[in-house]
Design a protein around this motif. Structure first.
Motif, PDB file in Angstrom:
ATOM      1  N   GLU A  68       0.827  -1.208   0.000  1.00 20.37           N
ATOM      2  CA  GLU A  68       0.000   0.000   0.000  1.00 20.37           C
ATOM      3  C   GLU A  68       0.858   1.253   0.000  1.00 20.37           C
ATOM      4  O   GLU A  68       0.444   2.282  -0.485  1.00 20.37           O
ATOM      5  N   ASP A  69       2.041   1.181   0.629  1.00 19.93           N
ATOM      6  CA  ASP A  69       2.911   2.364   0.564  1.00 19.93           C
ATOM      7  C   ASP A  69       4.268   2.003  -0.046  1.00 19.93           C
ATOM      8  O   ASP A  69       4.314   1.625  -1.199  1.00 19.93           O
ATOM      9  N   ASP A  70       5.349   2.087   0.706  1.00 17.58           N
ATOM     10  CA  ASP A  70       6.672   1.883   0.103  1.00 17.58           C
ATOM     11  C   ASP A  70       6.866   0.429  -0.331  1.00 17.58           C
ATOM     12  O   ASP A  70       6.865  -0.477   0.487  1.00 17.58           O
ATOM     13  N   VAL A  71       7.063   0.235  -1.623  1.00 16.47           N
ATOM     14  CA  VAL A  71       7.150  -1.125  -2.174  1.00 16.47           C
ATOM     15  C   VAL A  71       8.393  -1.849  -1.662  1.00 16.47           C
ATOM     16  O   VAL A  71       8.338  -3.013  -1.268  1.00 16.47           O
ATOM     17  N   ILE A  72       9.516  -1.142  -1.678  1.00 13.97           N
ATOM     18  CA  ILE A  72      10.777  -1.781  -1.298  1.00 13.97           C
ATOM     19  C   ILE A  72      10.728  -2.200   0.169  1.00 13.97           C
ATOM     20  O   ILE A  72      11.170  -3.298   0.540  1.00 13.97           O
ATOM     21  N   ALA A  73      10.174  -1.334   0.999  1.00 15.80           N
ATOM     22  CA  ALA A  73      10.068  -1.664   2.419  1.00 15.80           C
ATOM     23  C   ALA A  73       9.223  -2.917   2.604  1.00 15.80           C
ATOM     24  O   ALA A  73       9.544  -3.791   3.417  1.00 15.80           O
ATOM     25  N   GLU A  74       8.162  -3.011   1.827  1.00 14.66           N
ATOM     26  CA  GLU A  74       7.287  -4.183   1.914  1.00 14.66           C
ATOM     27  C   GLU A  74       8.050  -5.457   1.526  1.00 14.66           C
ATOM     28  O   GLU A  74       7.941  -6.485   2.187  1.00 14.66           O
ATOM     29  N   VAL A  75       8.839  -5.369   0.446  1.00 15.30           N
ATOM     30  CA  VAL A  75       9.613  -6.543   0.013  1.00 15.30           C
ATOM     31  C   VAL A  75      10.665  -6.896   1.060  1.00 15.30           C
ATOM     32  O   VAL A  75      10.882  -8.080   1.367  1.00 15.30           O
ATOM     33  N   ARG A  76      11.297  -5.876   1.630  1.00 16.49           N
ATOM     34  CA  ARG A  76      12.285  -6.141   2.688  1.00 16.49           C
ATOM     35  C   ARG A  76      11.647  -6.922   3.826  1.00 16.49           C
ATOM     36  O   ARG A  76      12.192  -7.924   4.300  1.00 16.49           O
ATOM     37  N   GLY A  77      10.498  -6.462   4.247  1.00 16.29           N
ATOM     38  CA  GLY A  77       9.791  -7.142   5.338  1.00 16.29           C
ATOM     39  C   GLY A  77       9.460  -8.574   4.965  1.00 16.29           C
ATOM     40  O   GLY A  77       9.667  -9.507   5.740  1.00 16.29           O
ATOM     41  N   PHE A 112      12.223   3.034 -22.016  1.00 16.35           N
ATOM     42  CA  PHE A 112      12.238   3.696 -20.715  1.00 16.35           C
ATOM     43  C   PHE A 112      11.199   3.092 -19.786  1.00 16.35           C
ATOM     44  O   PHE A 112      10.045   2.890 -20.167  1.00 16.35           O
ATOM     45  N   TYR A 113      11.644   2.789 -18.586  1.00 21.38           N
ATOM     46  CA  TYR A 113      10.753   2.262 -17.548  1.00 21.38           C
ATOM     47  C   TYR A 113      10.784   3.229 -16.376  1.00 21.38           C
ATOM     48  O   TYR A 113      11.850   3.677 -15.955  1.00 21.38           O
ATOM     49  N   ASP A 114       9.598   3.517 -15.840  1.00 17.29           N
ATOM     50  CA  ASP A 114       9.504   4.499 -14.751  1.00 17.29           C
ATOM     51  C   ASP A 114       8.835   3.892 -13.539  1.00 17.29           C
ATOM     52  O   ASP A 114       8.051   2.953 -13.653  1.00 17.29           O
ATOM     53  N   TRP A 115       9.160   4.440 -12.378  1.00 15.73           N
ATOM     54  CA  TRP A 115       8.357   4.166 -11.188  1.00 15.73           C
ATOM     55  C   TRP A 115       8.085   5.448 -10.454  1.00 15.73           C
ATOM     56  O   TRP A 115       8.588   6.503 -10.833  1.00 15.73           O
ATOM     57  N   ARG A 116       7.264   5.388  -9.430  1.00 19.41           N
ATOM     58  CA  ARG A 116       6.870   6.606  -8.724  1.00 19.41           C
ATOM     59  C   ARG A 116       8.015   7.029  -7.811  1.00 19.41           C
ATOM     60  O   ARG A 116       8.095   6.626  -6.660  1.00 19.41           O
ATOM     61  N   GLN A 117       8.893   7.858  -8.391  1.00 17.55           N
ATOM     62  CA  GLN A 117      10.074   8.222  -7.618  1.00 17.55           C
ATOM     63  C   GLN A 117       9.728   9.091  -6.426  1.00 17.55           C
ATOM     64  O   GLN A 117      10.434   9.088  -5.432  1.00 17.55           O
ATOM     65  N   LYS A 118       8.597   9.837  -6.520  1.00 12.92           N
ATOM     66  CA  LYS A 118       8.338  10.790  -5.444  1.00 12.92           C
ATOM     67  C   LYS A 118       7.961  10.099  -4.146  1.00 12.92           C
ATOM     68  O   LYS A 118       8.242  10.609  -3.078  1.00 12.92           O
ATOM     69  N   ASP A 119       7.320   8.909  -4.213  1.00 15.86           N
ATOM     70  CA  ASP A 119       6.987   8.257  -2.936  1.00 15.86           C
ATOM     71  C   ASP A 119       7.324   6.765  -2.902  1.00 15.86           C
ATOM     72  O   ASP A 119       7.182   6.133  -1.866  1.00 15.86           O
ATOM     73  N   GLY A 120       7.779   6.207  -4.027  1.00 19.13           N
ATOM     74  CA  GLY A 120       8.135   4.784  -4.029  1.00 19.13           C
ATOM     75  C   GLY A 120       6.945   3.852  -3.850  1.00 19.13           C
ATOM     76  O   GLY A 120       7.112   2.687  -3.509  1.00 19.13           O
ATOM     77  N   HIS A 121       5.749   4.390  -4.094  1.00 22.09           N
ATOM     78  CA  HIS A 121       4.551   3.559  -3.971  1.00 22.09           C
ATOM     79  C   HIS A 121       4.275   2.847  -5.299  1.00 22.09           C
ATOM     80  O   HIS A 121       4.839   3.209  -6.328  1.00 22.09           O
TER      81      HIS A 121
END
Lengths: 442, 533
Positions: A68-77, A112-121
């Motif tokens: 729901e929020d930071d993707v990387i944090a979720e994967v880390r968990g 080019f591939y993009d992600w939501r750099q402003k919030d990482g969501h």
């Protein structure tokens, strides 16, 4: 003499038939592994029977759709809690590095591939039915359609008489989810010459300025109040970047792409661009030829045999990366008696419980939790991506297994298919080439 | 509640009911047929496509064998549009009991079934896919028959003569007054609307449901329900119907139908007329039985499996006796005059039989109906061909291909596997007017979604066209697609290994990841559950 050895092996394995790495499989994980190894300076040969799932997938990169929020944090968990999950084995850093490496690789190849750099969501991208999917990364033209912050109506453009996109269904479902949306039908110029154009045929027409300008002219008067203008993902094949940019300029609104029925143009573009790039880097790329046999001695793979035009060619390497894509792509076989096997190395497999096929599927195709066969079938590996036997011991010391060959995740329901492909591809190359894994603090 | 009055009410839209409707109409009796689903969706639509010569029954059930060969000839004459004259073969392998062959040959002679002995070379020339291990082979006049075309032709012909047929009407109650059945109450299975039909006579031709219908008048009709499973393979391995030359048992019939080859069948007793589930072992058994006859078939691609429930009639004198196996239970039919048997006028039940003998069953049943109505008019259904304006022939892929390749631009192909064009689809949707229409109805009309991909591609397209044509703001297309997806999956669920497993991975990927259909139907499913609760 081409770089294949004679069948009797007289040609020395150190000869021209030898590369540092052989990657078997041309899906996302195989292409990424080959690309990463090439960028690291290795001599690479990519062999595949056919293209992988990117040719039928939506085109975006699902890392952890449920976040729901930071993707990387979720994967880390997740990686910490589930050390046996492919993310747990490869590690969250490998996932992050895998994504960044892939982005850089695609960019070198011109996509080019993009992600939501402003919030990482995760993004909110729509399907052709108007459902919202939540990938972390997407081809730029899809990322333009991120509905997270959209204010104002979305205009969805269909092509009259084209069988593969029906904007009304998407409009109905978007409205039901609280979005403003409208459908518009436009005419394809010179439609009479078409006999059921497939997405790739249409995409080739969109490479042509006269063609896309004729479409843009029809859309422009209807787009004044639209926040975004969506098209099926056929906006160009080789001229895609220009086509999207020029159409947006002409229409005066951001233009985005919506995945279509296969073949998937984003996957097609990626396959084409990466292949060209690899050939340009003097890598060997053979798509269309099956690897029929592997020669293994003392737990090491020495060579693989490839059938091409009725001949068997033998190729040698120090390291082999098996990215043959699991049950769907032919990397794992099955029969009516319920047997499951890996045909090349006869690797030990994790399989669903039970003696026959009774537990493979739930009785509804779209059952919320997915089918056991997809999650429970595959190869178990260690953190170096080496295949393991039931006792947890590595069975081959110079073979890595990656992507959908791995057990422990359902690529159709878990929302992490491409993330795992890129993470395990990265990790396999790092181990094979004994590169230092970069630590990341993010 | 609306009320309708007809002379005769026929219950059941299978082959027997449809043939009876036509028979009544030809004898000047206007009748109404009611069917709880669509026409041809019960046992008649769930069979292997074999128009029996009778050869299968010559030893175990000679009376049925005789009926089959007679009716085989009649149907070829009156319904040539529904029949592909494939011819049939009976072949023996070294695994089959050798002493059965002379018994079978004598049985054919007794039943009047013409057979011709073939040499090994002749068999190999005719059907190269068959095993070279054949020890005896006979040619016999089997054929492949499309029950759907046959039933629709019966109904259309009856409609021309002033009768009618209503689908999706379930009989909820038989009306009994003064010792007679005088009609029925119906419920529309899609809208829930109630109707009453008054009739001087009711013909119960409900197949496996005949016992349920009779029970609504408080009567007991004993039917032995027996389920058989069939598997369609993606390739037409053979062009002639092939039967094992052995006593009837599991998996000994191979029928070329259109582009596929159907393997049949199993035989399992059941209590439930709606029991059409399939066990995985049934599929494996049929492939294992087919492999020695058509070597390599086990590696082939199984497209779809289905099961039908045979309503076998057990005469009172045979009850309590065990047949050697269920394949040997008589395929004879019976017409039960409840006036005589139960002292209840106005109701006749017809049970048992084969699709091949449907016209004969209808003839006998209608004879009794007319008796009750006090009329004597002879049956004429065997006399002349069914009037068919334009044969449907939708099942013939070559026919469709030919039309496309010879200048007739049919418009866009929506279903590539079965060559269903957009104009065809639009016309079929149009034909439903403002009635509810499911993609599965369109499948039966057009063969939409019946090819190798089982609607992976055409499902979305057809849903989109349906949405466009109906203009329903509530999203009829999405719901229709979700229903169709699950309906198609039920037919392949037992076949998911090898090729078809890969196909359904692709289909699932399209529905879940490309289209997001799973996410859209979750709220709909939740709503439905809430409504039901």
């Amino acid at each position: 003499m081409p770089d294949n050895a004679n069948a009797d092996g007289r040609k020395h394995p150190q000869g021209t038939g030898r590369t540092d790495v052989i990657v078997i499989g041309a899906g996302l994980s195989g292409l990424a592994a080959a690309g990463h190894a090439i960028r690291a300076g290795a001599k690479v040969r990519l062999i595949a029977m056919g293209w992988g799932q990117q040719k039928v997938a939506p085109g975006w990169i699902s890392v952890c759709d449920r976040a729901e929020d930071d993707v990387i944090a979720e994967v880390r968990g997740h990686a910490v809690l589930h050390p046996e999950h492919p993310y747990g084995l490869a590690g969250a850093d490998a996932m992050l590095q895998g994504l960044e490496q892939f982005r850089a690789l695609a960019e070198e190849a011109g996509l080019f591939y993009d992600w939501r750099q402003k919030d990482g969501h995760n993004m909110r991208l729509m399907t052709a039915l108007g459902a919202i999917q939540r990938p972390a990364m997407a081809p730029r033209a899809m990322a333009y359609g991120d509905l997270t912050d959209v204010s104002g109506p979305v205009l969805l453009v269909g092509f009259t008489g084209w069988r593969d996109f029906y904007p009304e269904m998407a409009v109905n479902n978007l409205r039901a989810q609280g979005f403003e949306a409208r459908a518009l039908w436009v005419t394809l110029p010179g439609v009479d010459q078409y006999w059921d154009p497939w997405p790739n045929e249409l995409a080739q027409s969109f490479d042509n300025a006269a063609f896309y300008e004729a479409i843009a002219r029809q859309v422009q008067p209807h787009a004044r109040d639209a926040a975004l203008v969506g098209f099926p993902a056929v906006l160009g094949q080789d001229n895609h970047n220009d086509t999207v940019q020029r159409m947006a300029e002409q229409i005066g609104r951001p233009v985005f792409e919506i995945p279509t029925l296969p073949p998937s143009m984003p996957g097609h573009r990626l396959s084409r661009r990466l292949t060209h790039w690899m050939l340009h880097q003097r890598a060997r790329v053979q798509v269309g030829h099956p690897v029929v046999r592997a020669r293994v001695e003392n737990g090491r793979c020495l060579s693989v045999e490839v059938e091409a035009l009725g001949h068997i060619n033998t190729f040698y390497a120090d390291e082999f990366i098996l990215a043959t894509g699991g049950l769907y792509n032919g990397g794992i076989k099955s029969d009516d008696a319920g047997r499951l096997w890996e045909p090349l190395f006869d690797l030990p497999l994790v399989t669903p419980p039970g003696e026959d096929r009774a537990d493979w599927y739930h009785e509804r195709l779209l059952f919320e939790h997915g089918h056991p066969i997809h999650r429970d079938t595959g190869v178990r590996v260690n953190p170096a991506m080496r295949p393991l036997n039931a006792a947890g011991e590595p069975v081959l010391e110079n073979v890595a297994v990656i992507g959908q060959m791995l057990a422990g995740f359902n690529p159709l329901t878990d929302g992490c298919a491409e993330g795992i492909e890129l993470a395990t591809a990265y990790k396999a190359v790092q181990t094979a080439l004994q590169l230092d894994t970069q630590e990341t603090t993010r | 509640m609306s009320t309708t009055t007809v002379e005769v009410l026929v219950i059941g839209g299978g082959a027997t009911g449809a043939a009876a409707l036509y028979d009544l109409a030809r004898r000047g009796v206007r009748a109404l047929l009611v069917e709880q689903h669509d026409l041809s969706t019960g046992t008649s639509g769930r069979y292997h496509g074999l128009l029996h010569s009778g050869g299968r029954y010559v030893v175990s059930d000679p009376a049925t064998a005789k009926e089959c060969i007679d009716e085989n000839r009649v149907l070829r004459r009156i319904a040539p549009f529904a029949i592909e004259d494939t011819g049939g073969l009976f072949v023996a392998t070294p695994d089959d009991p050798a002493d059965f062959v002379p018994k079978w040959v004598a049985g054919c002679a007794h039943a009047g079934i013409p057979i011709e002995r073939l040499t090994a070379e002749q068999v190999r020339a005719a059907e190269p896919a068959l095993t070279p291990r054949i020890t005896a082979a006979y040619r016999i006049p089997d054929a492949s028959c499309d029950s759907f075309d046959l039933i629709h032709a019966f109904v259309e012909a009856a409609r021309h003569l002033g009768s009618d047929a209503w689908t999706y009407q379930r009989v909820t109650r038989l009306l009994v007054e003064g010792g007679a059945v005088v009609g029925a109450e119906l419920e529309d299975t899609r809208t829930g609307a109630q109707r009453t039909v008054h009739a001087a006579c009711v013909l119960n031709a409900a197949g496996p449901w005949a016992g349920v219908v009779a029970h609504q008048a408080g009567l007991d009709v004993q039917i032995k329900l027996n389920r058989g499973t069939m598997v369609a393979m993606n390739t037409r391995y053979i062009h002639t119907i092939v039967n094992r030359l052995r006593p009837p048992s599991d998996g000994d019939i191979f029928v070329p139908v259109g582009t596929v080859c159907v393997l049949g069948t199993t035989s399992i007793d059941t209590e439930d007329p709606a029991d059409i589930h399939i066990e995985l072992w049934e599929v494996s058994k049929m492939l294992a039985e087919a492999e020695p006859v058509i070597p390599g078939i086990r590696e082939g691609r199984a497209l779809r499996a289905w099961a039908g429930v045979r309503p076998l009639y057990v005469p009172p004198e045979d009850r309590g006796q065990e047949a050697a196996n269920d394949h040997e239970v008589s395929r004879q039919f019976a017409v039960i005059d409840h006036a005589k048997r139960d002292n209840l006028r106005g109701l006749i039940t017809v049970v048992g039989g084969k699709l091949t003998t449907c016209r004969l069953m209808a003839e006998h049943a209608v004879d009794v109906v007319l008796q009750q109505l006090g009329k004597t008019i002879p049956c004429t259904t065997a006399d002349e061909p069914l009037p068919v304006e334009e044969p449907r022939r939708y099942h013939e892929l070559p026919h469709r291909l030919h039309k496309l390749e010879h200048g007739e631009r049919g418009g866009q192909l929506i279903c590539e596997c079965e060559i269903v064009s957009r104009p065809q689809l639009e016309a079929a949707i149009e034909a439903y007017g403002d009635q509810p229409v499911a993609l599965d109805d369109l499948r039966r009309d057009l063969r939409l979604g019946m090819g190798p991909c089982q609607a992976g591609f055409c499902g979305y397209r057809a849903a989109g066209i349906l949405q466009q044509q109906r203009g329903d703001p509530d999203g009829i297309g999405t719901r229709a697609l979700a229903d169709f997806v699950e309906e198609r999956f039920r037919g392949v669920y037992p076949l998911l290994w090898g090729h078809q497993l890969r196909q359904f991975y692709l289909d699932e990927l399209i529905y879940r990841r490309v289209l997001g259909l799973d996410a859209l139907i979750q709220p709909l499913n939740a709503e439905e559950q809430a409504d039901a609760g």
